[in-house]
Design an enzyme around this catalytic site. Structure first.
Site, short mmCIF file in Angstrom:
data_model
loop_
_atom_site.label_atom_id
_atom_site.label_comp_id
_atom_site.label_asym_id
_atom_site.label_seq_id
_atom_site.Cartn_x
_atom_site.Cartn_y
_atom_site.Cartn_z
N TYR A 31 -0.37 32.62 55.19
CA TYR A 31 -0.15 33.68 54.19
C TYR A 31 -0.91 33.38 52.90
CZ TYR A 31 3.82 34.65 57.30
OH TYR A 31 4.61 34.93 58.38
N TRP A 35 2.99 37.55 48.05
CA TRP A 35 3.99 38.40 48.71
C TRP A 35 5.13 38.69 47.74
CZ3 TRP A 35 0.46 36.70 52.06
CH2 TRP A 35 0.28 37.39 53.27
N GLY A 161 11.03 42.86 55.52
CA GLY A 161 10.79 41.42 55.43
C GLY A 161 11.33 40.67 56.64
N ASP A 163 10.59 41.25 60.12
CA ASP A 163 9.73 42.02 61.01
C ASP A 163 10.30 42.40 62.39
OD1 ASP A 163 8.38 41.12 58.82
OD2 ASP A 163 6.69 40.27 59.90
N ARG A 197 6.47 33.94 67.27
CA ARG A 197 5.99 35.08 66.47
C ARG A 197 6.33 36.39 67.21
NH1 ARG A 197 4.46 34.88 61.30
NH2 ARG A 197 3.21 36.73 61.72
N TYR A 350 11.22 33.92 65.35
CA TYR A 350 11.12 34.62 64.06
C TYR A 350 12.46 35.20 63.59
CZ TYR A 350 7.53 36.42 60.82
OH TYR A 350 6.73 36.67 59.75
N GLU A 394 9.10 27.42 57.66
CA GLU A 394 9.33 28.85 57.43
C GLU A 394 10.72 29.25 57.93
OE1 GLU A 394 6.31 31.28 59.23
OE2 GLU A 394 6.90 33.09 58.13
C1 GLC Z 1 6.38 37.43 56.90
C2 GLC Z 1 7.84 37.76 56.68
C3 GLC Z 1 8.07 38.27 55.28
C4 GLC Z 1 7.48 37.31 54.27
C5 GLC Z 1 6.04 36.94 54.60
C6 GLC Z 1 5.50 35.83 53.73
O1 GLC Z 1 5.59 38.56 56.88
O2 GLC Z 1 8.28 38.69 57.61
O3 GLC Z 1 9.41 38.45 55.03
O4 GLC Z 1 7.55 37.86 53.00
O5 GLC Z 1 5.95 36.51 55.92
O6 GLC Z 1 6.35 34.72 53.75
#
Ligand code: GLC
Length: 424
Positions: A31, A35, A161, A163, A197, A350, A394
């Site tokens: 990421y 976010w 958030g 998914d 995932r 997840y 995570e």
């Molecule tokens: C994924 C999660 C989301 C989070 C992002 C960054 O997309 O679903 O909730 O904000 O990762 O951590």
């Protein structure tokens, strides 16, 4: 150094390593941008060692706010190409480029919790943020609940958030996948095992929804009216209700009298609307598909945010606590994102089973405020054990405790710092 000190040092180091100067990435590689709810929750961590930086994290997020008030889920600050779907797919036509939808609106709650600690220039910074927070909430209420039902919708699983939660398996199954989706390359699978995932079936649908949003230039009214996916997520519903209550506290603290009546109306409407999510047999609040009217078949960790939203009314108190203890059956570590032993539960995948520290944090905070101390203690200590044993992952398998997904994860480190300082 004690174990606690070591954990604190490592948590600070994790956040510092992910710090890009004015915003923090959730985890390197997986990421690489800012976010929305990650940044807000990371600010709670920064607040434990660098308050100015905590405010800056939220201020940077609001630089990506759209003219209509929306605060996007992702802001593509960096010019890197190793994330999918990237800014070209979203095509937000904004500067900075962003995703086209939002995420759980925790910002006001974080601002209020920082303000309550009341340190010198906090009030000034909060006063600058206040109108932006207000217009963000206004966007949620107007654009995700245009008919004023008291239930705010999500228009994409990513907006929750969470998914791939089983909460919307039915709604996802009803989506007709774009025929011209073509081949696309998922970049998440370069970093994380595919078992941990979302599946390709889900990804096809996520992208179909993004394509629709882009085609209607992210017009929220058009999306509400015609999107294939329109669901009420107890997570967003309850986080917004809580954030409205906290926004009201901020307004009163800052003397923003003009906003008070409006915020009170939002709260009353959401309290009433939330009744529509109650499932008496399950003893909790569930997701609801607004396209079919169907309720989700089980409880998730988002259902456990009802305390946080201030909805644990006395006549439901016992039933809700019983359901929460039920969620802890069949797992070693709570709070599982979906109830173990029920259809849809996958301990490694997840949001279909794993424990997420940020959710535990909000759940435990709400429970403690409502006097459910035993539950709050358990949920907090389970998360802290997972972190101590497996690091800042995570998410974690609720049965074995094994950590999965991204490594050196910012918000997981932030939750450890907040908990260590007694901030539930
Ligand atoms: C994924 C999660 C989301 C989070 C992002 C960054 O997309 O679903 O909730 O904000 O990762 O951590």
């Amino acid at each position: 150094m004690t174990m606690e000190q070591q954990l604190r040092e490592r948590a600070i180091e994790t956040i510092r390593n992910n710090d890009q100067g004015s915003y923090t990435i959730p985890s390197a590689g997986l990421y690489p941008f800012q976010w929305n709810w990650d940044s807000c929750l990371v600010a709670l961590g920064f607040a434990r060692f660098d308050r100015k930086r905590a405010w800056q994290e939220i201020e940077t997020l609001f630089k990506g706010q759209w003219a209509n008030g929306m605060v996007p889920s992702i802001i593509f600050w960096a010019d890197v190409d190793d994330y999918f779907p990237g800014k070209d797919v979203w095509d937000s036509r904004t500067d900075p480029a962003t995703a086209g939808h939002s995420q759980p609106p925790v910002a006001a709650s974080v601002v209020w919790s920082m303000l309550q600690e009341g340190i010198v220039d906090d009030k000034e910074r909060a006063a600058v943020l206040f109108p932006k927070l207000l217009s963000y909430h206004d966007w949620y209420h107007k654009c995700r609940d245009p008919d004023g039902t008291g239930l705010v919708a999500i228009t994409h699983p990513w907006e929750s958030g969470r998914d791939n939660s089983p909460d919307w398996d039915d709604a996802m199954a009803n989506i007709k996948v774009d025929e011209d989706l073509g081949d696309y390359q998922r970049k998440d699978l370069q970093h994380v095992d595919s078992d941990a995932r979302p599946t390709k079936e889900h990804y096809d649908r996520y992208l179909t929804l993004v394509n629709f949003g882009r085609k209607c230039r992210w017009d929220p009214m058009e999306i509400y009216a015609n999107n294939q996916f329109l669901v009420v997520d107890p997570g967003v519903q309850f986080i917004l209700l809580r954030a409205d209550r906290d926004l009201l506290a901020i307004a009163e603290f800052l003397g923003e009298q003009d906003a008070v009546a409006q915020i009170k109306e939002w709260i009353a409407l959401a309290e009433q609307g939330s009744e529509g999510l109650w499932d008496g047999d399950l003893g909790g609040y569930c997701a609801k598909d607004l396209r079919t009217g169907r309720m989700s078949p089980g409880l998730s960790h988002a259902s456990m945010l009802a305390w946080y939203a201030g909805l644990a009314g006395s006549e439901r108190k016992e039933q809700m606590a019983k359901a929460a203890w039920g969620m802890l059956e069949g797992v070693k570590y709570g709070m599982p994102s979906w109830k173990a032993g029920t259809e849809g539960f996958e301990p490694k995948r997840y949001f279909r089973g794993p424990v997420w520290a940020i959710m535990n944090h909000m759940i435990a905070k709400g429970m403690r405020e409502q006097g459910e101390n035993e539950l709050a203690d358990r949920i907090k200590s389970d998360a802290m054990s997972l972190i101590a044993e497996h690091g800042f992952k995570e998410y974690y398998d609720p049965v074995t405790g094994e950590g999965s997904g991204g490594d050196s994860f910012s918000w997981t480190a932030a939750m450890a710092l907040a908990w260590q300082d007694g901030k539930d």
